[in-house]
Design a protein around this motif. Structure first.
Motif: not given
Ligand SMILES: *Cc1c(COP(=O)(O)O)cnc(C)c1O
Length: 399
Positions: A237-255
């Motif tokens: 459910x959270x993934x669907x929200x994030x894909x649609x609404x956009x507050x995703x993590x940046x790859x650099x920060x994830x690293x």
């Protein structure tokens, strides 16, 4: 002979091993350290493959708002450390909390939230969600009977932090988990202060854990990010929200967070060891009236923290004699500690909660929360503890 290669080599592995090994998907380059995939989109082998990916019929990446291999690596690692089925990375800790609310609540639902949570969390629930028809009741963390009374037929979520900031109050997670189950609600726990290295709320019955990765998961004060961790059905459910609404993590920060997790337990033990030593020392100082740290035997949450956590964490607070003036003088006299409200950094930080982190509360609200003008919070970093003591001593000498 059974073929050992068929089984997951990390099944049943210890937290230290998972922190270093979980979430690795080595590429054809054979790199040893985890790579950073700084790409916004992905190419397809054919028009048919593109169509299948877009339709969701074939797994694989489409666009980094949806999935990114470095973010996925972080998600798998933090999920492994919390003992969870799945995790999602988010742009910040607040984005993780927002995602839980937006994905799992609807208009008409009711939330019971601890009064002793991060100030911005209070605003998110009390100001923004209220606008969309989600009713919120705030209750003091330790007032278990008030929680029970606040729960009604529409209660869909209980939200809390333990230990609390800045007084280190400790709540019994299994009691709250049972309360949530009885109410048919989800228990969401902000595990920022302990991290999975010291406390695993899911093992005590919580449904979802949220993190500000900005703090100890990074551990060196570099990046803003967050995570939510829990059962696959909720994370979808959270993934669907994030894909649609956009507050995703940046790859650099994830690293950065992915690499931070490798040293998480070692750091949390060091933060905890120094904080305990500092708390004991503070208690002996004439300038200090009271010390709040669950590692001290006379703290009301000590026995519970000893059961529920493997150490007491890096954050403590104390009251000095002489009210706000003395507290400010003490803070201003430090020359090594950083005067900042952040925490979870290798660098120790010092702050005056009544006029900063809790400055927006009214005086009666602050009094109710036990935040006095004489209170100072220290998030103990990785410097030598004797140097932290000496830095605080500069101020005590003036009181
Ligand atoms: C900092 C913090 C947050 C918010 O995280 P951000 O990464 O700053 O958005 C939430 N909860 C707690 C306990 C925090 O300390």
């Amino acid at each position: 002979m059974a073929d050992d290669r068929q089984t997951d080599p990390l099944a049943g592995a210890h937290l230290d091993t998972l922190a270093v090994r979980a979430g690795i998907a080595r590429t054809h380059e054979g790199e040893h350290a985890e790579p950073i995939f700084t790409t916004s989109s992905y190419v397809f082998g054919s028009a048919a493959e593109a169509a299948a990916r877009f339709a969701g019929d074939s797994p694989g990446n489409v666009y980094s708002r949806y999935t990114n291999p470095t973010v996925r690596g972080f998600e798998q690692r933090i999920a492994a450390l919390e003992g969870a089925e799945a995790a999602v990375g988010t742009a910040s800790g607040m984005a993780a909390i927002l995602s839980c609310a937006m994905a799992l609540l609807k208009s008409g639902d009711h939330v019971v939230c601890s009064r002793n949570v991060f100030g911005t969390t209070t605003n998110l629930f009390g100001k923004y969600l209220a606008r969309f028809g989600v009713e919120v009741t705030f209750v003091p963390l330790l007032a278990v009977d008030e929680w029970r009374r606040a729960i009604g037929p529409r209660t869909a979520m209980l939200f809390m932090e333990t230990p609390s900031n800045p007084l280190c109050e400790v709540a019994d997670l299994s009691t709250f988990a049972q309360m949530a189950r009885d109410a048919g609600a989800l228990l969401v726990v902000d595990n920022c202060f302990c991290t999975p290295a010291l406390q695993q709320p899911l093992a005590h019955g919580a449904d979802i854990v949220v993190h500000s990765a900005t703090k100890y998961l990074d551990g060196q004060g570099r990046c803003v990010g967050g995570a939510a961790v829990g059962r696959a059905e909720h994370m979808e459910e959270l993934v669907t929200f994030l894909r649609t609404c956009g507050p995703t993590m940046s790859p650099f920060n994830a690293w950065v967070f992915l690499k931070g997790l490798e040293t998480l337990r070692l750091r949390m033990e060091a933060h905890s060891r120094s904080a305990l030593e500092l708390a004991r020392w503070l208690r002996e100082q004439d300038a200090v009236e009271k010390v709040y740290y669950a590692g001290l035997e006379d703290h009301p949450g000590h026995a519970l923290a000893a059961r529920q956590q493997s150490a007491y964490g890096g954050v403590l607070s104390f009251e000095v004699r002489g009210g706000r003036e003395a507290a400010w003088r003490c803070i201003d006299a430090t020359r090594i500690l950083s005067l900042t409200a952040n925490l979870g950094d290798a660098k120790s930080t010092i702050v005056h909660p009544a006029t900063t982190t809790h400055g927006r509360l009214s005086a009666p609200e602050r009094a109710e929360a036990g935040i006095r003008d004489s209170l100072i919070r220290v998030a103990v970093g990785l410097e030598h503890v004797d140097d932290i003591k000496a830095d605080l001593q500069r101020g005590f000498a003036l009181i």
